[in-house]
Enzyme design. Structure first.
Site, PDB file in Angstrom:
ATOM      1  N   GLU A   1     -17.523 -14.073 -44.584  1.00 21.72           N
ATOM      2  CA  GLU A   1     -17.164 -14.159 -46.004  1.00 21.72           C
ATOM      3  C   GLU A   1     -17.272 -12.801 -46.723  1.00 21.72           C
ATOM      4  O   GLU A   1     -16.350 -12.401 -47.420  1.00 21.72           O
ATOM      5  CB  GLU A   1     -18.044 -15.212 -46.689  1.00 21.72           C
ATOM      6  CG  GLU A   1     -17.550 -15.573 -48.064  1.00 21.72           C
ATOM      7  CD  GLU A   1     -18.346 -16.685 -48.722  1.00 21.72           C
ATOM      8  OE1 GLU A   1     -18.392 -17.796 -48.169  1.00 21.72           O
ATOM      9  OE2 GLU A   1     -18.926 -16.427 -49.781  1.00 21.72           O
TER      10      GLU A   1
ATOM     11  N   ARG B   1     -11.978 -19.332 -51.127  1.00 25.05           N
ATOM     12  CA  ARG B   1     -12.558 -17.982 -51.024  1.00 25.05           C
ATOM     13  C   ARG B   1     -11.482 -16.919 -50.757  1.00 25.05           C
ATOM     14  O   ARG B   1     -11.660 -16.008 -49.954  1.00 25.05           O
ATOM     15  CB  ARG B   1     -13.616 -17.942 -49.894  1.00 25.05           C
ATOM     16  CG  ARG B   1     -14.784 -18.860 -50.088  1.00 25.05           C
ATOM     17  CD  ARG B   1     -15.647 -18.507 -51.299  1.00 25.05           C
ATOM     18  NE  ARG B   1     -16.614 -19.556 -51.551  1.00 25.05           N
ATOM     19  CZ  ARG B   1     -16.392 -20.614 -52.339  1.00 25.05           C
ATOM     20  NH1 ARG B   1     -15.253 -20.730 -52.995  1.00 25.05           N
ATOM     21  NH2 ARG B   1     -17.316 -21.530 -52.513  1.00 25.05           N
TER      22      ARG B   1
ATOM     23  N   SER C   1     -23.804 -16.789 -48.508  1.00 18.09           N
ATOM     24  CA  SER C   1     -23.229 -17.401 -47.293  1.00 18.09           C
ATOM     25  C   SER C   1     -22.489 -16.327 -46.500  1.00 18.09           C
ATOM     26  O   SER C   1     -21.620 -15.651 -47.054  1.00 18.09           O
ATOM     27  CB  SER C   1     -22.235 -18.499 -47.659  1.00 18.09           C
ATOM     28  OG  SER C   1     -22.874 -19.455 -48.436  1.00 18.09           O
TER      29      SER C   1
HETATM   30  C1  LIG Z   1     -27.833 -14.839 -52.935  1.00 15.24           C
HETATM   31  C2  LIG Z   1     -26.327 -14.920 -53.005  1.00 15.24           C
HETATM   32  C3  LIG Z   1     -25.710 -16.118 -53.309  1.00 15.24           C
HETATM   33  C4  LIG Z   1     -24.313 -16.207 -53.389  1.00 15.24           C
HETATM   34  N1  LIG Z   1     -23.747 -17.421 -53.682  1.00 15.24           N
HETATM   35  C5  LIG Z   1     -22.413 -17.531 -53.768  1.00 15.24           C
HETATM   36  C6  LIG Z   1     -21.813 -18.798 -54.072  1.00 15.24           C
HETATM   37  O1  LIG Z   1     -22.501 -19.799 -54.289  1.00 15.24           O
HETATM   38  N2  LIG Z   1     -20.478 -18.859 -54.120  1.00 15.24           N
HETATM   39  C7  LIG Z   1     -19.678 -17.768 -53.929  1.00 15.24           C
HETATM   40  O2  LIG Z   1     -18.446 -17.908 -54.005  1.00 15.24           O
HETATM   41  N3  LIG Z   1     -20.202 -16.559 -53.634  1.00 15.24           N
HETATM   42  C8  LIG Z   1     -21.554 -16.414 -53.559  1.00 15.24           C
HETATM   43  N4  LIG Z   1     -22.112 -15.193 -53.258  1.00 15.24           N
HETATM   44  C9  LIG Z   1     -21.227 -14.026 -53.004  1.00 15.24           C
HETATM   45  C10 LIG Z   1     -21.041 -13.080 -54.219  1.00 15.24           C
HETATM   46  O3  LIG Z   1     -22.070 -13.216 -55.143  1.00 15.24           O
HETATM   47  C11 LIG Z   1     -19.712 -13.314 -54.943  1.00 15.24           C
HETATM   48  O4  LIG Z   1     -18.638 -13.104 -54.054  1.00 15.24           O
HETATM   49  C12 LIG Z   1     -19.523 -12.363 -56.153  1.00 15.24           C
HETATM   50  O5  LIG Z   1     -18.386 -12.710 -56.887  1.00 15.24           O
HETATM   51  C13 LIG Z   1     -19.434 -10.884 -55.756  1.00 15.24           C
HETATM   52  O6  LIG Z   1     -19.513 -10.136 -56.946  1.00 15.24           O
HETATM   53  P1  LIG Z   1     -19.896  -8.609 -56.945  1.00 15.24           P
HETATM   54  O7  LIG Z   1     -19.701  -8.102 -58.344  1.00 15.24           O
HETATM   55  O8  LIG Z   1     -21.249  -8.432 -56.376  1.00 15.24           O
HETATM   56  O9  LIG Z   1     -18.776  -8.027 -55.995  1.00 15.24           O
HETATM   57  P2  LIG Z   1     -18.886  -6.860 -54.896  1.00 15.24           P
HETATM   58  O10 LIG Z   1     -19.750  -7.335 -53.783  1.00 15.24           O
HETATM   59  O11 LIG Z   1     -19.240  -5.582 -55.537  1.00 15.24           O
HETATM   60  O12 LIG Z   1     -17.389  -6.792 -54.392  1.00 15.24           O
HETATM   61  C14 LIG Z   1     -16.817  -7.832 -53.625  1.00 15.24           C
HETATM   62  C15 LIG Z   1     -15.355  -7.493 -53.363  1.00 15.24           C
HETATM   63  O13 LIG Z   1     -14.636  -7.527 -54.591  1.00 15.24           O
HETATM   64  C16 LIG Z   1     -14.049  -6.240 -54.872  1.00 15.24           C
HETATM   65  N5  LIG Z   1     -14.223  -6.009 -56.306  1.00 15.24           N
HETATM   66  C17 LIG Z   1     -15.385  -5.929 -56.990  1.00 15.24           C
HETATM   67  N6  LIG Z   1     -15.154  -5.733 -58.308  1.00 15.24           N
HETATM   68  C18 LIG Z   1     -13.804  -5.687 -58.442  1.00 15.24           C
HETATM   69  C19 LIG Z   1     -12.923  -5.491 -59.559  1.00 15.24           C
HETATM   70  N7  LIG Z   1     -13.384  -5.308 -60.813  1.00 15.24           N
HETATM   71  N8  LIG Z   1     -11.586  -5.488 -59.324  1.00 15.24           N
HETATM   72  C20 LIG Z   1     -11.080  -5.676 -58.071  1.00 15.24           C
HETATM   73  N9  LIG Z   1     -11.878  -5.856 -56.983  1.00 15.24           N
HETATM   74  C21 LIG Z   1     -13.203  -5.869 -57.176  1.00 15.24           C
HETATM   75  C22 LIG Z   1     -14.805  -5.239 -54.019  1.00 15.24           C
HETATM   76  O14 LIG Z   1     -13.996  -4.117 -53.674  1.00 15.24           O
HETATM   77  C23 LIG Z   1     -15.150  -6.079 -52.797  1.00 15.24           C
HETATM   78  O15 LIG Z   1     -14.059  -6.120 -51.910  1.00 15.24           O
HETATM   79  C24 LIG Z   1     -23.519 -15.062 -53.171  1.00 15.24           C
HETATM   80  C25 LIG Z   1     -24.141 -13.829 -52.870  1.00 15.24           C
HETATM   81  C26 LIG Z   1     -25.526 -13.764 -52.798  1.00 15.24           C
HETATM   82  C27 LIG Z   1     -26.180 -12.439 -52.503  1.00 15.24           C
END
Ligand SMILES: Cc1cc2nc3c(=O)[nH]c(=O)nc-3n(C[C@H](O)[C@H](O)[C@H](O)COP(=O)(O)OP(=O)(O)OC[C@H]3O[C@@H](n4cnc5c(N)ncnc54)[C@H](O)[C@@H]3O)c2cc1C
Length: 351
Positions: free
Chosen positions: A344, A175, A248
């Site tokens: 996380e 992570r 998580s």
């Molecule tokens: C129900 C649920 C289940 C989940 N299950 C998992 C799982 O099984 N495994 C897992 O690893 N994670 C899981 N997650 C966490 C999450 O979905 C992941 O971390 C996902 O990759 C975040 O994507 P996002 O586009 O929503 O990022 P955001 O929440 O919008 O951003 C997360 C971070 O990344 C940065 N960021 C976003 N886009 C970019 C970009 N284009 N360039 C540079 N930085 C950027 C942001 O500034 C922020 O710091 C889960 C979340 C939820 C709500």
């Protein structure tokens, strides 16, 4: 390009974070191309505004007021590219795809599964966008982003230039990555992944094994693994559309083998997985469950009743409520096990 006309002022981010916390961005722009991104960064520099990048908002703890310019990456597109000669030598079954940073992660997994490509099927239903997936090296059920990334294209905010980072330069860890270690430096616009027409052996997880045993499936194909992961996840995790959450909430803590053995003596049911030589990863959900947090509510926030690792927002709360609950959980785990839990999701903007 007259980008100013497209930029929104005092834009609500309440529906742009899966926890559903009320938040407002001083300036907001959804960029659809790399040239729009450059113009947006120029606008921010000229107006001395901080630049924050957002994807689907599924891994952030949003502050009520976000100053500066929030850029959401809406750069789309996915295509299969020719496997290069080196890949062909390594494996005749390797296939590379290039995906825009704004593409929905789950929809991309579904698309790859439909093409008969393996490597992402166990990461189905992870919310969010492609551009954020390398940031925390997402993973689930034995598959991880680091195993399929070839390279990442990003805009580097310090040098104001597009750069391409090899997998090694991304420094992926559990992570974690270069992008997480250097928050606010890179904006990811495109990711190249290498998948395979040969299926991974990824049915090692008990929940998936019992799903297939129940269905009488011995050697599941890629689509069957995808369907199984979707079914298991839907039964365990709250849908953010219904109940605000960020998946998580804590990382599984990594401890030394000696510390694990000491804990195991006292807690024979302790759940742990081997991490690397001399280190074990403890199941954070089990630790939280032992301290009786599952299903507990603290006003507008609480611990999900079916999964102690997931903190939820029932509505009407603020980020501070959740941070207080997280701290109370961290304190109680430390008091009981002498183990420090690390959050996380990331603070947005980063502290
Ligand atoms: C129900 C649920 C289940 C989940 N299950 C998992 C799982 O099984 N495994 C897992 O690893 N994670 C899981 N997650 C966490 C999450 O979905 C992941 O971390 C996902 O990759 C975040 O994507 P996002 O586009 O929503 O990022 P955001 O929440 O919008 O951003 C997360 C971070 O990344 C940065 N960021 C976003 N886009 C970019 C970009 N284009 N360039 C540079 N930085 C950027 C942001 O500034 C922020 O710091 C889960 C979340 C939820 C709500």
């Amino acid at each position: 390009m007259n980008i100013e006309k497209k930029i929104l002022k005092n834009h609500s981010l309440k529906t742009s974070n899966t926890l559903g916390f009320p938040a407002s961005a001083e300036y907001f722009l959804a960029v659809k191309s790399e040239s729009e991104l450059e113009a947006a960064v120029d606008f921010a520099k000229q107006n001395k505004l901080s630049v924050r990048v957002l994807g689907g908002g599924s891994n952030v703890l949003m502050a009520p007021q976000v100053d500066g310019l929030v850029i959401r990456i809406d750069i789309m597109g996915k295509r299969i590219i020719q496997t290069n000669a080196e890949a062909d030598i390594l494996s005749k079954e390797a296939v590379s795809i290039v995906v825009g940073g704004g593409e929905n992660w789950h929809a991309t997994v579904e698309w790859c599964v439909a093409q008969g490509l393996s490597g992402m099927e166990s990461m189905a239903l992870i919310p969010g966008r492609m551009g954020a997936a390398p940031v925390q090296n997402i993973g689930a059920y034995g598959q991880e982003m680091k195993d399929i990334v070839v390279k990442v294209r990003a805009y580097h905010l310090e040098t104001c230039a597009f750069v391409v980072l090899s997998k090694g330069e991304c420094r992926f860890a559990y992570r974690d990555s270069t992008f997480k270690q250097a928050p606010g430096q890179y904006i990811i616009t495109e990711v190249e992944l290498r998948l395979s027409r040969h299926q991974d052996d990824n049915v090692r997880y008990a929940a998936l094994q019992s799903y297939f045993a129940h269905k009488g499936i011995n050697q599941p194909n890629i689509k069957q693994v995808f369907d199984a992961v979707c079914a298991v996840r839907r039964s365990k995790l709250p849908d953010p559309e219904v109940l605000g959450n960020a998946g998580s909430f804590f990382k599984n803590p990594v401890v030394t083998l000696a510390q694990f053995q000491k804990l195991k003596q006292q807690w024979p049911d302790l759940i742990a997985y081997s991490e690397s030589e001399g280190y074990m990863k403890l199941a954070a959900g089990w630790l939280i469950d032992q301290c009786d947090w599952k299903g507990k509510r603290a006003g507008c926030v609480g611990v999900y009743e079916k999964q102690a690792l997931v903190l939820v927002h029932f509505g009407g709360g603020q980020r501070e409520d959740l941070l207080q609950l997280a701290k109370d959980i961290q304190d109680s785990i430390f008091t009981t096990f002498r183990v420090q839990l690390e959050m996380e999701p990331q603070l947005f903007p980063t502290a």
